[in-house]
Design a protein around this motif. Structure first.
Motif, short mmCIF file in Angstrom:
data_model
loop_
_atom_site.label_atom_id
_atom_site.label_comp_id
_atom_site.label_asym_id
_atom_site.label_seq_id
_atom_site.Cartn_x
_atom_site.Cartn_y
_atom_site.Cartn_z
N TYR A 37 -13.09 -5.52 3.46
CA TYR A 37 -14.42 -5.30 2.91
C TYR A 37 -15.00 -6.54 2.24
O TYR A 37 -16.08 -6.48 1.66
CB TYR A 37 -14.38 -4.15 1.89
N GLY A 40 -6.93 1.88 -5.05
CA GLY A 40 -7.15 3.21 -4.51
C GLY A 40 -6.64 4.28 -5.46
O GLY A 40 -6.88 4.23 -6.68
N MET A 61 -11.74 6.69 -7.03
CA MET A 61 -10.35 6.22 -6.88
C MET A 61 -9.70 5.99 -8.24
O MET A 61 -8.57 6.40 -8.48
CB MET A 61 -10.32 4.91 -6.07
N GLY A 86 -7.81 -3.33 -5.32
CA GLY A 86 -8.19 -2.20 -4.47
C GLY A 86 -7.08 -1.16 -4.50
O GLY A 86 -6.60 -0.72 -3.46
N ARG A 110 -4.59 10.74 3.26
CA ARG A 110 -3.47 10.19 2.46
C ARG A 110 -2.46 11.28 2.12
O ARG A 110 -1.27 11.02 2.00
CB ARG A 110 -4.01 9.61 1.17
N ASP A 154 -10.22 -1.33 -8.82
CA ASP A 154 -10.87 -0.78 -7.62
C ASP A 154 -12.36 -0.63 -7.93
O ASP A 154 -12.73 -0.36 -9.06
CB ASP A 154 -10.26 0.58 -7.26
N ILE A 155 -13.16 -0.77 -6.88
CA ILE A 155 -14.61 -0.64 -7.06
C ILE A 155 -15.03 0.82 -7.22
O ILE A 155 -16.08 1.12 -7.77
CB ILE A 155 -15.34 -1.28 -5.84
N SER A 156 -14.18 1.72 -6.75
CA SER A 156 -14.58 3.13 -6.67
C SER A 156 -14.20 3.92 -7.92
O SER A 156 -13.04 3.96 -8.33
CB SER A 156 -13.94 3.76 -5.43
N GLU A 164 -14.81 -8.84 -5.89
CA GLU A 164 -15.71 -9.99 -5.96
C GLU A 164 -15.86 -10.48 -7.41
O GLU A 164 -16.33 -11.59 -7.64
CB GLU A 164 -17.11 -9.60 -5.43
N LEU A 224 -13.27 -2.32 -11.20
CA LEU A 224 -13.71 -3.71 -11.06
C LEU A 224 -13.72 -4.06 -9.58
O LEU A 224 -12.77 -3.75 -8.86
CB LEU A 224 -12.74 -4.63 -11.81
N VAL A 263 -7.63 -3.75 1.80
CA VAL A 263 -8.87 -3.85 1.03
C VAL A 263 -9.72 -5.04 1.46
O VAL A 263 -10.95 -4.99 1.44
CB VAL A 263 -8.54 -3.96 -0.49
N GLN A 320 -1.07 4.92 -5.79
CA GLN A 320 0.33 5.13 -5.36
C GLN A 320 1.16 3.85 -5.44
O GLN A 320 2.30 3.87 -5.88
CB GLN A 320 0.39 5.63 -3.90
N PHE A 369 -10.58 10.53 3.03
CA PHE A 369 -9.48 9.60 2.73
C PHE A 369 -8.35 10.31 1.99
O PHE A 369 -7.18 10.14 2.31
CB PHE A 369 -10.01 8.43 1.88
C1 SAM Z 1 -8.16 1.74 2.57
S1 SAM Z 1 -8.34 1.99 0.85
C2 SAM Z 1 -6.76 1.41 0.30
C3 SAM Z 1 -6.40 1.91 -1.07
C4 SAM Z 1 -4.99 1.56 -1.55
N1 SAM Z 1 -4.77 0.14 -1.62
C5 SAM Z 1 -3.97 2.21 -0.64
O1 SAM Z 1 -3.23 1.48 0.03
O2 SAM Z 1 -3.91 3.43 -0.60
C6 SAM Z 1 -9.42 0.69 0.39
C7 SAM Z 1 -9.70 0.62 -1.09
O3 SAM Z 1 -10.45 -0.56 -1.35
C8 SAM Z 1 -11.40 -0.28 -2.34
N2 SAM Z 1 -12.48 -1.27 -2.25
C9 SAM Z 1 -13.39 -1.41 -1.27
N3 SAM Z 1 -14.22 -2.43 -1.54
C10 SAM Z 1 -13.81 -2.94 -2.72
C11 SAM Z 1 -14.26 -4.01 -3.53
N4 SAM Z 1 -15.32 -4.73 -3.18
N5 SAM Z 1 -13.58 -4.28 -4.67
C12 SAM Z 1 -12.52 -3.53 -5.04
N6 SAM Z 1 -12.06 -2.49 -4.33
C13 SAM Z 1 -12.69 -2.20 -3.17
C14 SAM Z 1 -11.85 1.12 -2.01
O4 SAM Z 1 -12.53 1.74 -3.07
C15 SAM Z 1 -10.52 1.78 -1.67
O5 SAM Z 1 -9.89 2.28 -2.79
#
Ligand code: SAM
Length: 250
Positions: free
Chosen positions: A119, A53, A78, A51, A20, A73-75, A99, A96, A116, A56, A16
């Motif tokens: 998911y 990420g 990230m 989310g 990016r 973000d969950i990660s 959900e 966080l 986001v 940015q 990823f």
């Molecule tokens: C495709 S990336 C997009 C990241 C950012 N928004 C961007 O546009 O660059 C998806 C993001 O969603 C986050 N994500 C996935 N499941 C999630 C959840 N249950 N809660 C919060 N973040 C989540 C991932 O960790 C990741 O950072």
């Protein structure tokens, strides 16, 4: 509710981040320009980016005049990256899951999310939680993969092609069957939820949101001509769908 955290898997995170960092990526070329056009005037606004990420967007919102931005973000990967590379005085990041946003105690003028909600297992419940965090005049602006793009499960090629390999049309597979899809693209073990357009709309309305605008991504012709290998299929199906909503009555 099941929570996938594939972005903390090193191979996925590396893919990823490299994607990016590449100037010609779908986020920067196709998705973000539309999302930015749909945003209100950010000056002084209290923004929540779900989310976030690598941060940015959160940093950009700060540069656009937001009063404060919280990126969640969950990660762990990230959040660490965002803190190290996209810090600003009025931007904070917190690990966080979407959900669990009901645990946030503040209200926001603008809630954003970029790619986001694919998911989210329970989309309507997520919309309800988001509504609960919106101030009276707040807006929600988000993007997600277009249902025509998620109506694919890796069994068939994405495209039917001519004998010389040119994309003739996109293969839409089981559009009417919603739920979890597991594919090995862009990396092994990737999971997302497919929903129909009507299901998305009805969930938002059911959660008490008023939809003000909906858009679908179309890649500019110059990009399609310049890199048909990358963007050539985008005329056959939209890749992303976008919504702008207000808090409605319930
Ligand atoms: C495709 S990336 C997009 C990241 C950012 N928004 C961007 O546009 O660059 C998806 C993001 O969603 C986050 N994500 C996935 N499941 C999630 C959840 N249950 N809660 C919060 N973040 C989540 C991932 O960790 C990741 O950072």
């Amino acid at each position: 509710m099941a929570k996938q955290n594939i972005y903390d898997r090193e191979d996925f995170f590396t893919w990823f981040r490299n994607n990016r960092d590449n100037e010609l990526n779908f986020n920067d070329c196709v998705e973000t320009p539309v999302l930015m056009e749909m945003l209100p005037d950010l000056r002084g606004k209290k923004v929540l980016d779900i989310g976030c990420g690598m941060g940015q967007h959160a940093k950009q919102y700060s540069l656009m005049g937001a009063g404060s931005v919280l990126g969640i973000d969950i990660s762990e990967n990230m959040i660490r990256y965002a803190q190290e590379h996209n810090a600003a005085e009025n931007v904070s990041y917190r690990r966080l899951a979407m959900e669990d946003i009901g645990t946030l105690t503040e209200r926001y003028d603008l809630i954003t999310s970029s790619l986001v909600f694919d998911y989210a297992e329970d989309f309507e419940s997520l919309m309800r939680s988001i509504r609960g965090l919106m101030d009276e005049d707040a807006e929600l602006v988000f993007s997600m993969s277009h249902p025509m793009a998620t109506a694919w499960d890796g069994v068939y090629d994405r495209y039917t092609r001519t004998e010389t390999g040119e994309r003739l049309y996109a293969n839409i597979h089981n559009y009417g069957i919603e739920g979890l899809r597991k594919v090995d693209w862009p990396r092994e073990g990737y999971e997302y939820y497919h929903r129909t357009v009507s299901s998305l709309i009805n969930s938002m309305v059911g959660a008490g949101l008023e939809i003000e605008e909906c858009r679908e991504s179309i890649v500019p012709e110059e990009l399609r001509t310049m890199r048909p290998d990358l963007f050539g299929g985008t005329v056959h199906k939209p890749d992303f769908i976008f919504f702008r909503c207000r808090k409605g009555q319930i």
